[in-house]
Design a protein around this motif. Structure first.
Motif, PDB file in Angstrom:
ATOM      1  N   PHE A   1       2.376  11.189  -6.358  1.00 32.97           N
ATOM      2  CA  PHE A   1       3.137  11.874  -7.508  1.00 32.97           C
ATOM      3  C   PHE A   1       2.432  11.986  -8.877  1.00 32.97           C
ATOM      4  O   PHE A   1       2.467  12.997  -9.462  1.00 32.97           O
ATOM      5  CB  PHE A   1       4.421  11.266  -7.910  1.00 32.97           C
ATOM      6  CG  PHE A   1       5.569  11.694  -6.598  1.00 32.97           C
ATOM      7  CD1 PHE A   1       6.165  12.927  -6.611  1.00 32.97           C
ATOM      8  CD2 PHE A   1       5.935  10.804  -5.733  1.00 32.97           C
ATOM      9  CE1 PHE A   1       7.150  13.120  -5.447  1.00 32.97           C
ATOM     10  CE2 PHE A   1       6.750  10.920  -4.596  1.00 32.97           C
ATOM     11  CZ  PHE A   1       7.347  12.306  -4.585  1.00 32.97           C
ATOM     12  N   GLY A   2       1.472  11.071  -8.913  1.00 31.07           N
ATOM     13  CA  GLY A   2       0.624  11.119 -10.048  1.00 31.07           C
ATOM     14  C   GLY A   2      -0.385  12.176  -9.953  1.00 31.07           C
ATOM     15  O   GLY A   2      -0.535  12.797 -11.121  1.00 31.07           O
ATOM     16  N   LEU A   3      -0.731  12.441  -8.644  1.00 35.68           N
ATOM     17  CA  LEU A   3      -1.596  13.723  -8.595  1.00 35.68           C
ATOM     18  C   LEU A   3      -0.971  15.008  -8.766  1.00 35.68           C
ATOM     19  O   LEU A   3      -1.610  15.968  -9.199  1.00 35.68           O
ATOM     20  CB  LEU A   3      -2.247  13.724  -7.273  1.00 35.68           C
ATOM     21  CG  LEU A   3      -3.486  12.547  -6.967  1.00 35.68           C
ATOM     22  CD1 LEU A   3      -3.870  12.237  -5.663  1.00 35.68           C
ATOM     23  CD2 LEU A   3      -4.594  12.712  -7.953  1.00 35.68           C
ATOM     24  N   ILE A   4       0.276  15.065  -8.452  1.00 35.26           N
ATOM     25  CA  ILE A   4       0.913  16.105  -8.502  1.00 35.26           C
ATOM     26  C   ILE A   4       1.290  16.423  -9.859  1.00 35.26           C
ATOM     27  O   ILE A   4       1.204  17.468 -10.739  1.00 35.26           O
ATOM     28  CB  ILE A   4       2.265  16.177  -7.824  1.00 35.26           C
ATOM     29  CG1 ILE A   4       2.088  16.080  -6.335  1.00 35.26           C
ATOM     30  CG2 ILE A   4       3.369  17.287  -8.174  1.00 35.26           C
ATOM     31  CD1 ILE A   4       3.414  15.922  -5.609  1.00 35.26           C
ATOM     32  N   TRP A   5       1.479  15.467 -10.627  1.00 35.36           N
ATOM     33  CA  TRP A   5       1.325  15.538 -12.257  1.00 35.36           C
ATOM     34  C   TRP A   5       0.440  15.984 -12.777  1.00 35.36           C
ATOM     35  O   TRP A   5       0.262  17.095 -13.715  1.00 35.36           O
ATOM     36  CB  TRP A   5       2.061  14.390 -12.471  1.00 35.36           C
ATOM     37  CG  TRP A   5       2.296  14.464 -14.462  1.00 35.36           C
ATOM     38  CD1 TRP A   5       3.316  14.782 -14.997  1.00 35.36           C
ATOM     39  CD2 TRP A   5       1.518  13.773 -15.257  1.00 35.36           C
ATOM     40  NE1 TRP A   5       3.279  14.494 -16.285  1.00 35.36           N
ATOM     41  CE2 TRP A   5       2.005  14.074 -16.639  1.00 35.36           C
ATOM     42  CE3 TRP A   5       0.138  13.299 -15.189  1.00 35.36           C
ATOM     43  CZ2 TRP A   5       1.329  13.904 -17.793  1.00 35.36           C
ATOM     44  CZ3 TRP A   5      -0.377  12.885 -16.558  1.00 35.36           C
ATOM     45  CH2 TRP A   5       0.092  13.071 -17.722  1.00 35.36           C
ATOM     46  N   VAL A   6      -0.764  15.374 -12.310  1.00 37.07           N
ATOM     47  CA  VAL A   6      -2.056  15.743 -12.950  1.00 37.07           C
ATOM     48  C   VAL A   6      -2.526  17.327 -12.490  1.00 37.07           C
ATOM     49  O   VAL A   6      -2.902  18.180 -13.463  1.00 37.07           O
ATOM     50  CB  VAL A   6      -3.226  14.898 -12.384  1.00 37.07           C
ATOM     51  CG1 VAL A   6      -4.602  15.636 -12.725  1.00 37.07           C
ATOM     52  CG2 VAL A   6      -3.248  13.530 -12.869  1.00 37.07           C
TER      53      VAL A   6
ATOM     54  N   VAL B   1      10.712  16.828  -8.896  1.00 37.02           N
ATOM     55  CA  VAL B   1       9.846  17.468  -7.681  1.00 37.02           C
ATOM     56  C   VAL B   1      10.549  17.062  -6.180  1.00 37.02           C
ATOM     57  O   VAL B   1      10.518  17.894  -5.529  1.00 37.02           O
ATOM     58  CB  VAL B   1       8.494  16.653  -7.639  1.00 37.02           C
ATOM     59  CG1 VAL B   1       7.591  17.071  -6.522  1.00 37.02           C
ATOM     60  CG2 VAL B   1       7.764  17.001  -9.143  1.00 37.02           C
ATOM     61  N   VAL B   2      11.288  15.918  -6.147  1.00 33.07           N
ATOM     62  CA  VAL B   2      11.728  15.801  -4.904  1.00 33.07           C
ATOM     63  C   VAL B   2      13.054  16.592  -4.572  1.00 33.07           C
ATOM     64  O   VAL B   2      13.062  17.030  -3.506  1.00 33.07           O
ATOM     65  CB  VAL B   2      12.230  14.068  -5.028  1.00 33.07           C
ATOM     66  CG1 VAL B   2      12.938  13.944  -3.491  1.00 33.07           C
ATOM     67  CG2 VAL B   2      10.865  13.414  -4.852  1.00 33.07           C
TER      68      VAL B   2
ATOM     69  N   LEU C   1       0.767  -1.091   0.184  1.00 32.83           N
ATOM     70  CA  LEU C   1      -0.021  -0.018   0.180  1.00 32.83           C
ATOM     71  C   LEU C   1       0.821   1.317  -0.006  1.00 32.83           C
ATOM     72  O   LEU C   1       0.397   2.098  -0.695  1.00 32.83           O
ATOM     73  CB  LEU C   1      -1.059   0.085   1.222  1.00 32.83           C
ATOM     74  CG  LEU C   1      -2.164  -1.104   1.188  1.00 32.83           C
ATOM     75  CD1 LEU C   1      -2.896  -1.002   2.607  1.00 32.83           C
ATOM     76  CD2 LEU C   1      -2.988  -0.767   0.189  1.00 32.83           C
ATOM     77  N   ALA C   2       2.071   1.126   0.773  1.00 32.39           N
ATOM     78  CA  ALA C   2       2.871   2.515   0.773  1.00 32.39           C
ATOM     79  C   ALA C   2       3.465   2.580  -0.633  1.00 32.39           C
ATOM     80  O   ALA C   2       3.503   3.950  -1.129  1.00 32.39           O
ATOM     81  CB  ALA C   2       3.978   2.234   1.647  1.00 32.39           C
ATOM     82  N   GLY C   3       3.793   1.646  -1.222  1.00 34.91           N
ATOM     83  CA  GLY C   3       4.425   1.867  -2.711  1.00 34.91           C
ATOM     84  C   GLY C   3       3.467   2.475  -3.662  1.00 34.91           C
ATOM     85  O   GLY C   3       3.688   3.421  -4.226  1.00 34.91           O
ATOM     86  N   TRP C   4       2.374   1.915  -3.718  1.00 34.76           N
ATOM     87  CA  TRP C   4       1.226   2.454  -4.622  1.00 34.76           C
ATOM     88  C   TRP C   4       0.827   3.698  -4.032  1.00 34.76           C
ATOM     89  O   TRP C   4       0.538   4.566  -4.987  1.00 34.76           O
ATOM     90  CB  TRP C   4       0.207   1.481  -4.661  1.00 34.76           C
ATOM     91  CG  TRP C   4       0.423   0.343  -5.619  1.00 34.76           C
ATOM     92  CD1 TRP C   4       0.825  -1.147  -5.247  1.00 34.76           C
ATOM     93  CD2 TRP C   4       0.593   0.467  -7.290  1.00 34.76           C
ATOM     94  NE1 TRP C   4       0.948  -1.589  -6.442  1.00 34.76           N
ATOM     95  CE2 TRP C   4       0.849  -0.901  -7.543  1.00 34.76           C
ATOM     96  CE3 TRP C   4       0.564   1.224  -8.258  1.00 34.76           C
ATOM     97  CZ2 TRP C   4       1.091  -1.303  -8.790  1.00 34.76           C
ATOM     98  CZ3 TRP C   4       0.714   0.989  -9.400  1.00 34.76           C
ATOM     99  CH2 TRP C   4       1.007  -0.228  -9.847  1.00 34.76           C
TER     100      TRP C   4
ATOM    101  N   PHE D   1       5.016  11.847 -17.497  1.00 38.36           N
ATOM    102  CA  PHE D   1       5.108  11.289 -15.963  1.00 38.36           C
ATOM    103  C   PHE D   1       6.067  10.017 -16.094  1.00 38.36           C
ATOM    104  O   PHE D   1       6.091   9.431 -16.628  1.00 38.36           O
ATOM    105  CB  PHE D   1       3.739  10.819 -15.417  1.00 38.36           C
ATOM    106  CG  PHE D   1       3.829  10.229 -13.970  1.00 38.36           C
ATOM    107  CD1 PHE D   1       4.061  11.396 -13.067  1.00 38.36           C
ATOM    108  CD2 PHE D   1       3.604   8.714 -13.907  1.00 38.36           C
ATOM    109  CE1 PHE D   1       4.152  10.750 -11.553  1.00 38.36           C
ATOM    110  CE2 PHE D   1       3.733   8.519 -12.384  1.00 38.36           C
ATOM    111  CZ  PHE D   1       3.891   9.311 -11.457  1.00 38.36           C
ATOM    112  N   GLY D   2       6.930  10.186 -15.098  1.00 37.63           N
ATOM    113  CA  GLY D   2       8.060   9.173 -14.814  1.00 37.63           C
ATOM    114  C   GLY D   2       8.974   9.369 -13.665  1.00 37.63           C
ATOM    115  O   GLY D   2       8.776  10.399 -13.034  1.00 37.63           O
TER     116      GLY D   2
END
Length: 583
Positions: free
Chosen positions: A37-42, A66-67, A28-31, A58-59
């Protein structure tokens, strides 16, 4: 040092039944990181569309930018503040959806100690569900033309909790119900059953509410016969019935006498003098029936133990053996004779009350014919206060009507169509039929559906004894146990019949700073006796022959589609009661 703790898994079983908590957390932590980060890209793409700028694919490159805080490379030409605002909104919305979905899923998981969930999967109830009930109704009543009406399917028992379909008793079922006062006996059983009966219906009660709620509606189906010698409804007498009519054999007279003796309050006297008093009443009833006399004459004969008239009448009717038995009782020891006659007078105290005896002796009013009643769609209401003098007449009239229906069924090839519904509320108080348990064993095959409503199992034992009550329980194909049953014995027996199930139990051990978890199964009662006693009003435990027990929600009349019509009928007849009481 090692410590251990064991408890039932609760409130619901977890997803990690084999102790794989770490693996689930890592997954769950990994996903979760990917989703974040997917939401940040969106959000960056949305902000770029609103304020201008570019966003790469995205990649891993986007995540690293971002990090490391290189926002100019992650979304060149797009204001970072706009990305932050849009990302906050998206993340908040996503969390709301996830938490709501999680709560919905978890809320639908069964509680391992929830009896509703444990009893919901019950293949044995398939025959009681609507489709199967309709097929059964067509099988039992092949003369039905056109589509089935709700009243043609059967008697509705209630809605199965959780899954929801309505369960029906068929026209070959026999029902016994245990419900405490004010737990829905009339609103959930008597009123709906009287209104849904497709043929003749008999209903007993010690109150006027059943008659008030249904009589006007039943009048549209056929005649309404109200037996109310104690004026519970304050309505005048409009007919009479002759218990002696058609009395032709010693067996029939003995049966009629039994209804009277069974109402003697003193159990010791009934057991000691009851059989002899029943023989005495049998002889007097038969003598009156064959000579054209009435129950008034029987009352006078009871006051004159030495009068020879009844024995002479029996001799004239060629009942010489019964006449000899009567003379033996009259000429026996004075103490014995007085004990027999006094018990008989106590049993037949209804014949001393002019308000009651006028209902069972000739008058100019119409006479009730049990045979015609069994052939129609009339309704017969039998009202009496508990343990009143009129109780034996209610039992006798009910029994006579049921036996008339049975004879008509035999002449019709075995089954009465349309079937007769016999709703015996307060059966142990105002409608004591000695061989009712035996009648239960074959009434279903005759198209006669008895519904006996008792307040407790022990109440039935006081009438039919342990063996008789056990026979009634065993012969009933549908048993409904409602709220307020305070019998410890019945609650324990029901807990055994409901059965047991496997409940997951989590064992957690602590040793050397580490914790280990193990899940095992434990057998325990699905419903403990205390839980059966504490059933909430409006619910019931259903025991159906051939299936596991089930929990049902009862169906009160005020939630039916006919509630407005029933309420209007109730208001109308309660107004008549009020007018009668005011006179």
């Amino acid at each position: 040092m090692e410590r251990a703790m064991t408890r039932a898994v609760g409130p619901r079983p977890g997803f990690t039944t084999h102790g794989a908590t770490g693996a689930w957390v890592a997954l769950l932590a990994g996903w979760g990181v990917v989703a974040f980060f997917g939401l940040i890209w969106v959000a960056a793409r949305i902000a770029a569309g609103l304020f201008g700028g570019n966003v790469g694919q995205f990649g891993t490159d986007f995540v690293l930018e971002v990090v490391e805080g290189r926002t100019a490379a992650a979304w060149p030409g797009t204001p970072t503040l706009a990305v932050v605002v849009v990302a906050s909104l998206l993340i908040t919305g996503a969390l709301t959806v996830v938490v709501g979905a999680w709560g919905f899923v978890v809320g639908r998981l069964p509680d391992p100690v929830d009896p509703v969930a444990a009893l919901a999967d019950n293949p044995g109830l398939a025959a009681l569900k609507p489709d199967a009930a309709e097929r059964k109704a067509l099988e039992l009543r092949p003369y039905i033309k056109g589509p089935l009406m709700p009243c043609d399917v059967g008697l509705a028992l209630g809605d199965l909790m959780h899954s929801g379909p309505t369960l029906y008793a068929s026209w070959e079922d026999t029902i016994v119900a245990f419900m405490a006062p004010r737990s829905g006996k009339t609103t959930c059983l008597s009123i709906p059953y009287v209104l849904s009966a497709p043929g003749p219906v008999i209903a007993t009660s010690n109150k006027a509410d059943l008659w008030a709620a249904t009589a006007a509606l039943r009048a549209a189906e056929g005649a309404v016969w109200l037996f109310d010698p104690q004026r519970i409804t304050y309505q005048p007498q409009s007919w009479w019935w002759d218990p002696l009519r058609g009395l032709a054999t010693v067996e029939e007279a003995h049966r009629l006498a039994g209804h009277f003796v069974l109402t003697v309050d003193d159990g010791t006297k009934r057991d000691l003098w009851g059989p002899a008093a029943q023989d005495l009443l049998c002889a007097l009833f038969l003598a009156a029936a064959y000579s054209g006399r009435t129950l008034r004459d029987v009352a006078k004969w009871l006051d004159a133990p030495a009068v020879p008239t009844p024995a002479e009448l029996l001799e004239d009717a060629e009942f010489s053996l019964l006449a000899s038995s009567l003379r033996g009782a009259q000429n026996g020891a004075v103490e014995t004779r007085d004990g027999i006659y006094q018990t008989a007078r106590t049993a037949a105290k209804a014949l001393r009350d002019e308000a009651i005896v006028s209902w069972v002796t000739p008058s100019t009013l119409p006479v009730f014919d049990p045979r015609a009643f069994a052939a129609g769609t009339d309704a017969l209401y039998l009202l009496s206060k508990s343990r009143s003098a009129a109780s034996p007449l209610i039992a006798a009239l009910t029994d006579t009507a049921m036996r008339a229906a049975e004879r008509r069924a035999e002449r019709a090839g075995g089954r009465l169509d349309p079937p007769m519904v016999v709703c015996l509320d307060e059966a142990a108080n105002i409608c004591r039929i000695a061989d009712l348990p035996e009648l239960y064993s074959h009434f279903g095959s005759r198209g006669i559906v008895p519904v006996t409503i008792l307040q407790s199992y022990e109440q039935g034992v006081t009438v039919w004894g342990e063996a008789g009550m056990a026979a009634l329980w065993g012969a009933a194909t549908r048993k409904v146990i409602g709220a307020g049953v305070d019998s410890p014995r019945l609650a324990r027996d029901l807990a055994t019949l409901v059965g047991q199930h496997d409940v997951p139990v989590r064992s957690v051990s602590y040793a050397d700073g580490r914790a280990s978890e193990q899940i095992s199964l434990r057998r325990q009662d699905i419903m403990e006796p205390a839980a059966i006693r504490a059933l909430p009003p409006g619910t019931a435990l259903l025991l159906a022959t051939g299936g596991r027990p089930a929990l049902i929600s009862l169906l009160p009349w005020y939630r039916s589609r006919d509630a407005d019509r029933i309420q209007a009928c109730r208001d109308q007849l309660e107004g008549l009661i009020a007018e009668g009481a005011a006179r």
